[in-house]
Design a protein around this motif. Sequence first.
Motif, PDB file in Angstrom:
ATOM      1  N   MET A 203       0.688  -1.093   0.134  1.00 18.10           N
ATOM      2  CA  MET A 203       0.047   0.042   0.075  1.00 18.10           C
ATOM      3  C   MET A 203       0.761   1.271  -0.137  1.00 18.10           C
ATOM      4  O   MET A 203       2.006   1.231   0.640  1.00 18.10           O
ATOM      5  CB  MET A 203      -0.933   0.092   1.235  1.00 18.10           C
TER       6      MET A 203
ATOM      7  N   ASN B 261      -4.224  -2.497  -9.059  1.00 21.05           N
ATOM      8  CA  ASN B 261      -4.310  -1.476  -7.995  1.00 21.05           C
ATOM      9  C   ASN B 261      -5.969  -1.295  -7.703  1.00 21.05           C
ATOM     10  O   ASN B 261      -6.895  -1.147  -8.451  1.00 21.05           O
ATOM     11  CB  ASN B 261      -3.923  -0.042  -8.544  1.00 21.05           C
TER      12      ASN B 261
ATOM     13  N   ALA C   2      -5.170   5.724   0.322  1.00 18.18           N
ATOM     14  CA  ALA C   2      -4.096   4.796  -0.344  1.00 18.18           C
ATOM     15  C   ALA C   2      -4.496   3.897  -1.307  1.00 18.18           C
ATOM     16  O   ALA C   2      -5.692   3.868  -1.701  1.00 18.18           O
ATOM     17  CB  ALA C   2      -3.908   3.873   1.228  1.00 18.18           C
TER      18      ALA C   2
ATOM     19  N   LEU D 186      -3.942   0.063  -2.898  1.00 17.68           N
ATOM     20  CA  LEU D 186      -3.457  -1.442  -2.502  1.00 17.68           C
ATOM     21  C   LEU D 186      -3.093  -1.897  -3.881  1.00 17.68           C
ATOM     22  O   LEU D 186      -3.932  -1.963  -4.741  1.00 17.68           O
ATOM     23  CB  LEU D 186      -4.594  -2.234  -1.885  1.00 17.68           C
TER      24      LEU D 186
END
Length: 785
Positions: free
Chosen positions: A322, A402, A414, A416
């Motif tokens: 992340m 993503n 964020a 991941l």
Amino acid sequence: MKSANEKIDTNYELVKGYYTLAIENATDMIFIHDNEGKITYINETGIKESGYSKEALLKMNPLQLVPPEYYSKLAEFQLRRLNGDMGVFHYEMEFTRKNGERIPVRVSSSPILKDDKLDKVIHVMRNISDAKKIEKLIISQLELNSKLAKTSDIEMALEAVLDTAFNIGNVDCGGIYIYDQSINGYILKTHRNLSKEYVDAAHNFDNDSKYAKIIDNSRPIFVNYREYPDVFNEKNLDLLLNKEKIISVALIPFSYHNKPVGALSLGSHSMDEISDPSKNILIILAQKIGGVISRIITEENLRASETKYREIVESANSIILMFDSKGKILSINEYGASFFGYGKEELVGKNAYETITPKIESTGRILKDLTNDIHSNPKDYETHINENLKKNGERVWVHWSNKPIYDDNGNLNAILSIGNDITDKKSLEEKIQYSETKFKVLFENAHESILILNNDFLIEDVNKTTPKVLGYPKEKLLSNMNIFDLTSPLEMERLKHLLFREFSGDNISFETYFVSGSGKAFPVNVSFSRIKVKDVKSIICIPRDISEQRKKEDDLRKQLLKYDLGGGYVYLSKEPSTSVPFEAFKELVDIGYEGVIISREEKDSFNCERPNCDYYWISKRGGAKTVSTDLMKLKDFISSFSNRTIIFLDSIDFLISNNGFNEVYKFICGLRELTYLGKNVIITSIDKNSLDEKQLKLLEKETKPILLKSSDSVGHKTIGILHYLLNQNKVGTNPSFSSIGKELGMTRPTVRKNVKYLESKKYVIVHRNGRNKNVELTEKGKKLL
């Protein structure tokens, strides 16, 4: 020592032999069938692949080797052929072996024409089983990876695994067992094509069962029905054989970190033995799914807990991290840190650009704003590829998936990312690019002229040698010129006919005349080959200047001529048409020229029964094998003949009587230009008493006389001896001087004189045994003929 001609001819025979050998021993199957559907030829590979004998195949129809579902496609192709489509058909289908096995093949089907009509069809078939299996395996694996990456539902994951196993593993029934720690045993989680009775009986088993002990051994097993008693209990054995009728079984355990996760239990109703390729595919599948299935199971069981979530992340064989909009790494799994050569503590809290991401790729692409771009436009970056950096400086290519992470207020805080190493794949792409670059270098630096044309024969590219050979600057050649712009005007229609009508296969080659940038016509042997690169079709053209070769061939052949005749000239004879002019005509026909007689004399007046000699009657009425007295039409008719043709135009006085002297004079002047460009020979004859002295001198100025060569030439008698020797030597006989004289009607001194001349030129060998002399043709003599 061999001359250049001898070497060329020898090389030609060698190349011809090599091509024949290559076809017979080609790794592709090659079939030829006629219009009635009868197979007329098949090479060794085709015989081996089919499983039939050659004799059996030659009695078969091609449709007997094709599954019925392809009949309509083949019928469509055949109909297109019969309707005049003589193109090359490329398609894929299946080929049925004698044992019933189907194999996928890629077919290239080309027509064989005879007299411009479809005579036969040749099929080149390539077994693409391995390629199809690899393709199927790769696609199935990628699809499975994608499905497994997107799901956290164990049932959906196992169904996807089972779909993949059935698709690529050559099995048609079975299920997947998952190890359940709570019962210390295995439970059948999903299954397909099994009866309820069998599923109930085999739903689960504990670690003490024979089945479980096999799984715990961590080795895959593959058994057929004869080996069932070693694996199954009596109840399941009876169900397998009598109820399910499954004749082969695969049991493949899968694990993660040396801990059992489950087992693939698969079977086949039709395959007595699961093939070795299928075994390997299923084993690889089991090895790949262990970590993923384990992750999904863990995720399902521990979804509510952060600790459980981290266990899922750490179990993945992918990079999982992340990062925020500034590129700061917020977390990374153990696999990811290890992949990049770091400990987790060395990466968490650090900026990606200081650790695992270069600011500039080796391709030159700038990456410094990539993390911000992903945060700004997450939908545009659901997947992407970029170059990353390991701690040791090694650069790797990673495919990233993503997913945006939002806080409770819906704010993106964020990303991941799940990454997979694709460096090997990228390396393969670079090798392909290198191969293309290497081809370009070879193309540019080849010693032969090479032109790349589009399908309309427009010049798209040329190598460095081409401007030197053709005498045009490269810029001129690429400024909308086509191959016909390089052709001699007299050869234009013939070239168009060859390329637009006869160039239906992959390649064609022939001789013609090109005109250089300086206006000089020169003979070339030109080849055209079709290629396809990245779905773009092009034509490779290689012209070879054969001026020197042609000159040497002509010089060698003309050593035997009685008359001094050269290509590119019009000759005038005032002798009777059946004497000197016709004798000179026959000499050139005898050494390989195509002969054409145009006359008012009856055909029987000319003793020229040769396969390369044709006759036309001059007539106002027209009809078969006639030419018009109209001078424009006659000129067009003469210009239609290709180079190396000798034309005997008799009865010029008849043409004068129909057109007048001035028009015939202009006609003769035009013939001189035609002949010079085409390198043909035209012999004309006229009754000198039909013209006045001034008219005769005008014609003589535009033509050349027929003159005897030096006294050492012996003309037709020499050629006749050579042909007679060739025919006799073929049947193993070396004729004596007396037999040559009897056969050819020559006196012994004449035979002796001619043989002595041929022996001095090394065209024959005279074997002497006392007074007996027998003559044999040398290789040089054979090549001359």
